[in-house]
Design a protein around this motif. Structure first.
Motif, PDB file in Angstrom:
ATOM      1  N   ILE A 281       6.772  -0.215   8.455  1.00 44.05           N
ATOM      2  CA  ILE A 281       7.066  -0.997   7.249  1.00 44.05           C
ATOM      3  C   ILE A 281       6.674  -0.082   6.085  1.00 44.05           C
ATOM      4  O   ILE A 281       5.493   0.230   5.911  1.00 44.05           O
ATOM      5  N   GLN A 282       7.663   0.384   5.334  1.00 43.49           N
ATOM      6  CA  GLN A 282       7.346   1.303   4.238  1.00 43.49           C
ATOM      7  C   GLN A 282       6.849   0.524   3.023  1.00 43.49           C
ATOM      8  O   GLN A 282       7.014  -0.702   2.956  1.00 43.49           O
ATOM      9  N   SER A 283       6.274   1.239   2.074  1.00 44.65           N
ATOM     10  CA  SER A 283       5.789   0.602   0.841  1.00 44.65           C
ATOM     11  C   SER A 283       6.895  -0.263   0.249  1.00 44.65           C
ATOM     12  O   SER A 283       8.022   0.199   0.121  1.00 44.65           O
TER      13      SER A 283
ATOM     14  N   ALA B 235       3.780   1.939  15.924  1.00 39.90           N
ATOM     15  CA  ALA B 235       4.768   2.653  15.112  1.00 39.90           C
ATOM     16  C   ALA B 235       5.514   3.679  15.952  1.00 39.90           C
ATOM     17  O   ALA B 235       4.904   4.411  16.734  1.00 39.90           O
ATOM     18  N   TYR B 236       6.805   3.716  15.800  1.00 38.66           N
ATOM     19  CA  TYR B 236       7.721   4.647  16.480  1.00 38.66           C
ATOM     20  C   TYR B 236       7.824   4.381  17.987  1.00 38.66           C
ATOM     21  O   TYR B 236       8.564   5.064  18.671  1.00 38.66           O
ATOM     22  N   ILE B 237       7.076   3.413  18.515  1.00 33.71           N
ATOM     23  CA  ILE B 237       7.255   3.043  19.915  1.00 33.71           C
ATOM     24  C   ILE B 237       8.187   1.830  19.959  1.00 33.71           C
ATOM     25  O   ILE B 237       9.248   1.889  20.578  1.00 33.71           O
TER      26      ILE B 237
ATOM     27  N   ALA C  42       0.845  -1.207   0.000  1.00 36.66           N
ATOM     28  CA  ALA C  42       0.000   0.000   0.000  1.00 36.66           C
ATOM     29  C   ALA C  42       0.875   1.249   0.000  1.00 36.66           C
ATOM     30  O   ALA C  42       2.089   1.175   0.184  1.00 36.66           O
ATOM     31  N   GLN C  43       0.273   2.408  -0.190  1.00 39.67           N
ATOM     32  CA  GLN C  43       1.027   3.665  -0.279  1.00 39.67           C
ATOM     33  C   GLN C  43       1.378   4.217   1.099  1.00 39.67           C
ATOM     34  O   GLN C  43       2.130   5.169   1.200  1.00 39.67           O
ATOM     35  N   TYR C  44       0.808   3.651   2.161  1.00 37.06           N
ATOM     36  CA  TYR C  44       1.063   4.154   3.516  1.00 37.06           C
ATOM     37  C   TYR C  44       2.168   3.354   4.194  1.00 37.06           C
ATOM     38  O   TYR C  44       2.286   2.156   3.975  1.00 37.06           O
ATOM     39  N   ASN C  45       2.929   4.007   5.042  1.00 36.24           N
ATOM     40  CA  ASN C  45       3.828   3.289   5.945  1.00 36.24           C
ATOM     41  C   ASN C  45       2.958   2.710   7.053  1.00 36.24           C
ATOM     42  O   ASN C  45       2.070   3.398   7.546  1.00 36.24           O
ATOM     43  N   LEU C  46       3.199   1.494   7.469  1.00 33.22           N
ATOM     44  CA  LEU C  46       2.332   0.962   8.527  1.00 33.22           C
ATOM     45  C   LEU C  46       3.001  -0.104   9.380  1.00 33.22           C
ATOM     46  O   LEU C  46       4.093  -0.582   9.058  1.00 33.22           O
TER      47      LEU C  46
HETATM   48  C1  LIG Z   1       7.198   6.644   4.844  1.00 29.64           C
HETATM   49  O1  LIG Z   1       8.337   6.742   5.626  1.00 29.64           O
HETATM   50  C2  LIG Z   1       9.445   7.331   4.955  1.00 29.64           C
HETATM   51  C3  LIG Z   1      10.658   7.255   5.865  1.00 29.64           C
HETATM   52  O2  LIG Z   1      10.346   7.815   7.113  1.00 29.64           O
HETATM   53  C4  LIG Z   1       9.095   8.763   4.584  1.00 29.64           C
HETATM   54  O3  LIG Z   1      10.157   9.341   3.854  1.00 29.64           O
HETATM   55  C5  LIG Z   1       7.840   8.756   3.715  1.00 29.64           C
HETATM   56  O4  LIG Z   1       7.442  10.080   3.469  1.00 29.64           O
HETATM   57  C6  LIG Z   1       6.718   8.022   4.414  1.00 29.64           C
HETATM   58  N1  LIG Z   1       5.604   7.887   3.497  1.00 29.64           N
HETATM   59  C7  LIG Z   1       4.364   8.266   3.794  1.00 29.64           C
HETATM   60  C8  LIG Z   1       3.333   8.055   2.744  1.00 29.64           C
HETATM   61  O5  LIG Z   1       4.069   8.751   4.887  1.00 29.64           O
END
Ligand SMILES: *[C@@H]1O[C@H](CO)[C@@H](O)[C@H](O)[C@H]1NC(C)=O
Ligand SMILES: *[C@@H]1O[C@H](CO)[C@@H](O)[C@H](O)[C@H]1NC(C)=O
Ligand SMILES: *[C@@H]1O[C@H](CO)[C@@H](O)[C@H](O)[C@H]1NC(C)=O
Ligand SMILES: *[C@@H]1O[C@H](CO)[C@@H](O)[C@H](O)[C@H]1NC(C)=O
Ligand SMILES: *[C@@H]1O[C@H](CO)[C@@H](O)[C@H](O)[C@H]1NC(C)=O
Ligand SMILES: *[C@@H]1O[C@H](CO)[C@@H](O)[C@H](O)[C@H]1NC(C)=O
Ligand SMILES: *[C@@H]1O[C@H](CO)[C@@H](O)[C@H](O)[C@H]1NC(C)=O
Ligand SMILES: *[C@@H]1O[C@H](CO)[C@@H](O)[C@H](O)[C@H]1NC(C)=O
Ligand SMILES: *[C@@H]1O[C@H](CO)[C@@H](O)[C@H](O)[C@H]1NC(C)=O
Ligand SMILES: *[C@@H]1O[C@H](CO)[C@@H](O)[C@H](O)[C@H]1NC(C)=O
Length: 556
Positions: free
Chosen positions: A103-105, A96-98, A73-77
């Motif tokens: 997990i990035q795309s 996330a962040y804790i 997906a397009q979101y980090n999750l």
């Molecule tokens: C996902 O995480 C990366 C690294 O932190 C960041 O550069 C990117 O903007 C993030 N993407 C979204 C869609 O938030």
């Protein structure tokens, strides 16, 4: 051994009911976007394996579970395994962040954890932004082989996952609200297993039907995956017996309706013993303050075998939306089973007393609609999300990511639940944690406040179960209230509803080293900063420190 249908159900669920060895259960989660429609609106949602709700994780107590998550997906999750204790293994917890970087795309991460000393219903959900609106599913942990349930063996089991649906894209809705500094709009419907039911338009294909046979007993595993609403649940003409809450057995309690807060799970037994027909199962929110909410009823159907779909179902009598008294009685009746096999190990002595005020606020915001934005805080601290995962910073001793000066009690005391406070609602900002020595026994009083308004807050602690030893209305009184605590068979859970304008006292033993998030499970409040974390230090013994991070740990 249960009936033939139980055996079939377990085999369908991927179990060998005859195997006795602990096993590794492997799952593949592909996070992908899919088009779905509800209430006559089509939209793209983020799903796991294209399913909504997502797949159920089945395991047995003692199993190892490995979930290979790939993000298309397009979101980090990230994904959180809500209520799994993750002993020494925060790497698999998921916020996330804790505990981890998202997990990035295009990336993959394996959640690798053991299920130790737990059995029952839990659930999993995305733990970043509001993505859990569509990324969620059940976790069913069966007892060890040869260990029956400590209640009537059901003929069949069914998961009922309650959710919330927005016709618009949830991430857009929330981003817009945050930019304006105002609360996001309430959902357009609640759902049962992803479906709102026939009281909504275009619901022909969006009604969940559970077929039952007269005389049989069913175990319903009910999960509140809604973002912001505590929910009443009931089945027309059928009482339910609560036997488990948050994957802990409790004393059987018979009732015609349940209250279940976001994050909580409740198992009930239901006997199909009424005149064969069609009966609605229904959910509607509990809210005892004048805050706008989606107050419509979502329904599913409890349908006796052989009854035609033309028969009009009956609606259950749910408590009124503002029925504080029902909620009090319901919660007062939840007690740990506390049997020799499943004891309630309440810490009898307290090493560390904490008093945390929880509530709303308003901070200046030059770009916002009214020059202010809604905020929320614990002990007047609005938690600021870090850029690096706190567990990684703690484990690798990286300085400057967080401080450990979270105050044990409010810096300024006031009449917490007195007249509404509508001026000077500013909060202080920070990534401040509370440090606990290994194996400290903690008593934490969560005190609601009347900053803007009082409200009921379901608080969730990661990494632990806790005992809810007391609850009350008004301000907690340290001189009088502890004498009324239940230290014998209090409910053991991972999420507690703090009463509107009241307090809840919980006890837990900090015997799980790591960094553990604690937050209001109303997503709107988490977003506003109603969250903090505990850093539990390593002990000196061999099995008392955080395990090494997995090889595929992701950088931020
Ligand atoms: C996902 O995480 C990366 C690294 O932190 C960041 O550069 C990117 O903007 C993030 N993407 C979204 C869609 O938030
Ligand atoms: C999903 O729905 C959108 C909006 O209705 C549409 O434009 C798009 O083509 C659909 N995608 C798929 C894969 O069906
Ligand atoms: C996890 O899934 C990805 C993508 O399908 C695959 O490349 C990888 O080999 C799988 N297993 C592990 C252990 O990462
Ligand atoms: C899970 O249990 C196995 C067997 O006891 C052990 O080797 C492994 O380290 C445990 N995993 C974690 C993450 O604790
Ligand atoms: C449900 O329980 C209530 C009160 O405990 C009782 O009055 C009622 O008869 C029960 N209903 C059924 C259908 O068993
Ligand atoms: C609860 O709601 C009902 C129906 O809307 C209303 O008549 C009643 O006054 C409310 N009770 C309280 C205590 O607000
Ligand atoms: C802006 O402030 C006014 C006056 O306090 C209030 O009536 C209004 O509801 C506020 N609007 C928003 C979007 O918060
Ligand atoms: C707190 O406020 C309530 C409601 O206004 C009032 O009844 C109570 O006496 C106050 N308590 C104290 C200690 O001032
Ligand atoms: C919270 O902190 C802000 C900023 O420091 C301060 O202005 C406010 O008085 C504090 N409120 C309370 C209730 O302590
Ligand atoms: C934690 O403390 C309790 C009470 O003192 C003790 O019984 C228990 O053995 C301790 N646990 C560990 C792992 O040290």
């Amino acid at each position: 051994m249960g009936s033939l249908s139980t055996v079939l159900l377990l085999i369908l669920a991927g179990f060998s009911v005859f195997g006795a060895e602990a096993a590794t259960k492997q799952y593949k989660f592909d996070v992908q976007v899919k088009n779905v429609s509800r209430l006559c609106h089509a939209k793209s949602i983020v799903t796991v394996n294209g399913r909504f709700p997502g797949p159920t994780i089945y395991a047995r107590e003692g199993d190892r579970v490995v979930v290979n998550v790939t993000n298309y997906a397009q979101y980090n999750l990230t994904i959180h395994w809500h209520g799994v204790k993750q002993l020494r293994n925060g790497w698999a917890d998921g916020p996330a962040y804790i505990t981890q970087c998202p997990i990035q795309s295009g990336q993959t991460y394996n959640y690798d954890f053991n299920i130790t000393g737990q059995r029952g219903t839990l659930w999993w959900h995305a733990h970043i932004f509001w993505l859990r609106a569509t990324i969620y599913g059940a976790i069913v942990i069966m007892p060890k082989p040869g260990t029956p349930y400590p209640f009537t063996q059901p003929d069949l089991e069914m998961n009922l996952v309650l959710g919330e649906w927005w016709n618009s894209d949830v991430e857009n809705v929330v981003n817009q609200a945050n930019q304006l500094g105002v609360p996001p709009p309430s959902s357009d419907a609640h759902t049962i297993n992803g479906k709102p039911g026939p009281l909504f338009p275009c619901s022909e294909k969006h009604t969940f039907v559970m077929e039952v046979e007269f005389g049989k007993t069913y175990l319903l595993r009910i999960i509140n995956a809604a973002l912001n609403d505590e929910l009443f649940f009931g089945i027309a003409n059928h009482n339910m017996t609560v036997v488990e809450i948050d994957a802990v057995y409790c004393k059987p309690y018979s009732t015609n309706a349940l209250l279940i807060a976001p994050g909580q799970t409740t198992n009930v037994l239901v006997k199909a013993n009424q005149a064969p027909g069609r009966y609605f199962m229904a959910v509607r929110p509990f809210i005892d303050v004048p805050i706008p909410i989606d107050n419509k009823m979502a329904t599913a159907i409890f349908q006796y075998k052989g009854i035609p779909n033309t028969v009009l179902p009956l609606l259950p009598q749910l408590p009124l939306s503002n029925d504080t008294n029902f909620v009090k009685i319901f919660n007062d009746n939840l007690r740990s089973l506390n049997s020799p096999q499943f004891p309630a190990n309440v810490p009898p002595k307290v090493d560390r007393h904490l008093l945390y005020t929880i509530g709303l606020g308003q901070n200046p915001c030059s770009t916002c609609l009214n020059g202010t934005q809604f905020t929320a805080s614990i002990n007047n601290i609005t938690f600021v999300m870090p850029q690096t995962a706190l567990l990684q910073a703690h484990y690798s001793k990286i300085n400057g990511v967080f401080t450990t000066d979270f105050p044990d009690r409010p810096v300024k005391s006031f009449n917490y639940t007195g007249a509404p406070l509508t001026a000077n609602l500013g909060t202080s900002l920070g990534t401040r944690l509370s440090k606990l020595k290994f194996n400290t026994s903690v008593e934490l009083v969560l005190q609601d406040t009347n900053l803007l308004t009082v409200e009921s807050h379901p608080f969730h602690l990661h990494g632990f179960n806790f005992f809810v030893v007391g609850r009350g209305v008004g301000n907690f009184d340290p001189a009088k209230d502890p004498a009324k605590f239940n230290l014998v068979d209090p409910p053991e859970r991972n999420t507690v509803g703090v009463p509107t304008g009241g307090w809840a006292a919980i006890r837990f033993r900090a015997d799980n080293p790591g960094v553990w998030f604690m937050h209001c499970h109303l997503e709107v409040h988490t977003t506003w900063g109603l969250k903090m974390a505990f850093v539990v230090e390593d002990g000196k013994g061999p099995q008392q420190s955080v395990v090494s991070p997995p090889k595929d740990l992701l950088p931020c």
